[in-house]
Design an enzyme around this catalytic site. Sequence first.
Site, PDB file in Angstrom:
ATOM      1  N   ASP A   1     -22.283  80.755 -26.078  1.00  0.00           N
ATOM      2  CA  ASP A   1     -22.782  81.514 -24.902  1.00  0.00           C
ATOM      3  C   ASP A   1     -21.379  81.817 -24.235  1.00  0.00           C
ATOM      4  O   ASP A   1     -20.391  82.065 -24.527  1.00  0.00           O
ATOM      5  CB  ASP A   1     -23.957  81.127 -24.304  1.00  0.00           C
ATOM      6  CG  ASP A   1     -24.825  82.138 -23.579  1.00  0.00           C
ATOM      7  OD1 ASP A   1     -24.571  83.369 -23.583  1.00  0.00           O
ATOM      8  OD2 ASP A   1     -25.747  81.964 -23.035  1.00  0.00           O
ATOM      9  N   HIS A   2     -21.726  82.355 -22.687  1.00  0.00           N
ATOM     10  CA  HIS A   2     -20.901  82.811 -21.860  1.00  0.00           C
ATOM     11  C   HIS A   2     -19.412  82.009 -21.869  1.00  0.00           C
ATOM     12  O   HIS A   2     -19.401  80.980 -21.837  1.00  0.00           O
ATOM     13  CB  HIS A   2     -21.208  82.920 -20.319  1.00  0.00           C
ATOM     14  CG  HIS A   2     -22.735  83.288 -20.374  1.00  0.00           C
ATOM     15  ND1 HIS A   2     -23.547  82.789 -19.437  1.00  0.00           N
ATOM     16  CD2 HIS A   2     -23.093  84.479 -21.027  1.00  0.00           C
ATOM     17  CE1 HIS A   2     -24.624  83.601 -19.636  1.00  0.00           C
ATOM     18  NE2 HIS A   2     -24.629  84.598 -20.621  1.00  0.00           N
TER      19      HIS A   2
ATOM     20  N   HIS B   1     -28.000  78.485 -27.520  1.00  0.00           N
ATOM     21  CA  HIS B   1     -26.853  79.112 -26.739  1.00  0.00           C
ATOM     22  C   HIS B   1     -25.952  77.830 -26.388  1.00  0.00           C
ATOM     23  O   HIS B   1     -26.357  77.100 -25.446  1.00  0.00           O
ATOM     24  CB  HIS B   1     -27.403  80.177 -25.676  1.00  0.00           C
ATOM     25  CG  HIS B   1     -27.851  81.285 -25.885  1.00  0.00           C
ATOM     26  ND1 HIS B   1     -28.432  82.112 -25.080  1.00  0.00           N
ATOM     27  CD2 HIS B   1     -28.085  81.767 -27.094  1.00  0.00           C
ATOM     28  CE1 HIS B   1     -28.868  83.237 -25.500  1.00  0.00           C
ATOM     29  NE2 HIS B   1     -28.812  83.082 -27.027  1.00  0.00           N
TER      30      HIS B   1
ATOM     31  N   HIS C   1     -36.111  82.173 -23.881  1.00  0.00           N
ATOM     32  CA  HIS C   1     -34.833  81.798 -23.236  1.00  0.00           C
ATOM     33  C   HIS C   1     -35.281  81.410 -21.633  1.00  0.00           C
ATOM     34  O   HIS C   1     -36.114  81.937 -21.103  1.00  0.00           O
ATOM     35  CB  HIS C   1     -33.926  83.032 -23.134  1.00  0.00           C
ATOM     36  CG  HIS C   1     -32.540  82.708 -22.418  1.00  0.00           C
ATOM     37  ND1 HIS C   1     -32.173  82.510 -21.225  1.00  0.00           N
ATOM     38  CD2 HIS C   1     -31.380  82.824 -22.921  1.00  0.00           C
ATOM     39  CE1 HIS C   1     -31.031  82.146 -21.090  1.00  0.00           C
ATOM     40  NE2 HIS C   1     -30.395  82.619 -22.156  1.00  0.00           N
TER      41      HIS C   1
ATOM     42  N   TYR D   1     -18.295  87.790 -22.252  1.00  0.00           N
ATOM     43  CA  TYR D   1     -18.671  88.133 -23.813  1.00  0.00           C
ATOM     44  C   TYR D   1     -17.381  88.710 -24.515  1.00  0.00           C
ATOM     45  O   TYR D   1     -17.417  89.263 -25.517  1.00  0.00           O
ATOM     46  CB  TYR D   1     -19.894  89.230 -23.787  1.00  0.00           C
ATOM     47  CG  TYR D   1     -21.308  88.534 -23.670  1.00  0.00           C
ATOM     48  CD1 TYR D   1     -21.900  88.079 -24.839  1.00  0.00           C
ATOM     49  CD2 TYR D   1     -21.818  88.505 -22.506  1.00  0.00           C
ATOM     50  CE1 TYR D   1     -23.012  87.375 -24.865  1.00  0.00           C
ATOM     51  CE2 TYR D   1     -23.012  87.985 -22.414  1.00  0.00           C
ATOM     52  CZ  TYR D   1     -23.815  87.326 -23.497  1.00  0.00           C
ATOM     53  OH  TYR D   1     -24.994  86.641 -23.195  1.00  0.00           O
TER      54      TYR D   1
ATOM     55  N   CYS E   1     -30.836  77.142 -24.082  1.00  0.00           N
ATOM     56  CA  CYS E   1     -29.704  77.537 -23.613  1.00  0.00           C
ATOM     57  C   CYS E   1     -29.161  76.445 -22.748  1.00  0.00           C
ATOM     58  O   CYS E   1     -29.374  76.262 -21.632  1.00  0.00           O
ATOM     59  CB  CYS E   1     -29.737  78.846 -22.464  1.00  0.00           C
ATOM     60  SG  CYS E   1     -28.153  79.400 -21.902  1.00  0.00           S
TER      61      CYS E   1
END
Length: 316
Positions: free
Chosen positions: A283-284, A241, A176, A298, A215
């Site tokens: 992802d976020h 991600h 990552h 999350y 990501c």
Amino acid sequence: MNISLVLPPDPDDRWTLAKQAGVNHAVFHSLEIGDGSRPYRYDELLRIVNRYRDHGIEPAAFEGSVPVTDETRLGLDGRDEEIERFCTLIRNLGKLGVDVVCYDWMAGFRWARTSVTTPSRGDSFTSAYDDKQMRQGPTPAVAENTAREDLWENLEYFLKRVVPVAEDAGVYLGLHPDDPPISDIRGMPRIVNSPEAYERVLDLVDSPHNGITFCQGNFSAMGVDIPDTIQRFGERINFVHFRDVDGPATDFVETWHDDGPTDMQAAMDAYRDVGFDGPIRPDHVPTMADEDNSIPGYHIKGKLFAVGYMKGLLEE
């Protein structure tokens, strides 16, 4: 591509909502067992994997709970024992048919944000990073004794031991990016912060099992063209991600998936063009109404929105 969601190891409403949204793949994330340690032994993992599968959910990737800490990143006493635990994890996941593991090389500071209550559309909350604010805080003592090349040497030491194990186990590693991908945080160097850095990582051990967790938010903060960079790394992308940010690495805000500067359709098309067929997860996400913001990025409502958005992109 397998659209996946971070789902807890014990069934709850998130499992039901994921399946109702058509998601049948899960990502292990932030697991702890009874003594507070991270699971890596076969029997610990067996029960978790079977729990997912018994509910019709395939565990697609393992991240967030890998037994790698600053002992390994900084080359401290105990790293060989920690690396062996990681190798045991890889062997056991291979036996259980979980073939993607995500790890990071963020020493001293991990995921760094200066706000998790930044207002976004409709009074939702998102996260942000302001490097000027961050740098006003104290410098960790360990930063004074850590050089950038120390981190590179320790990463090479790690990869030369774990990649052959991953090859034998049929497990694909995905490193990552540093989050945020800047040169240092309060004097602690960060090295996985550019496409050129990734070229160096991949050259340390040239194997498809030594790959990338792409990501998107971090690559966007690096200022690169996302579709071009996906094409650049192609088959070395082992995990994705899917997210976006607005602003450079030193001053950015996380965005809704449909409201950032990146051409998300072009990104999704690029994954298909390079033949990526691994796990991809939203992802976020912003925290929405009636969510308590206890796990910023999350909560499930924003994830379900992102899943629907991603499915729409895949149908184009």
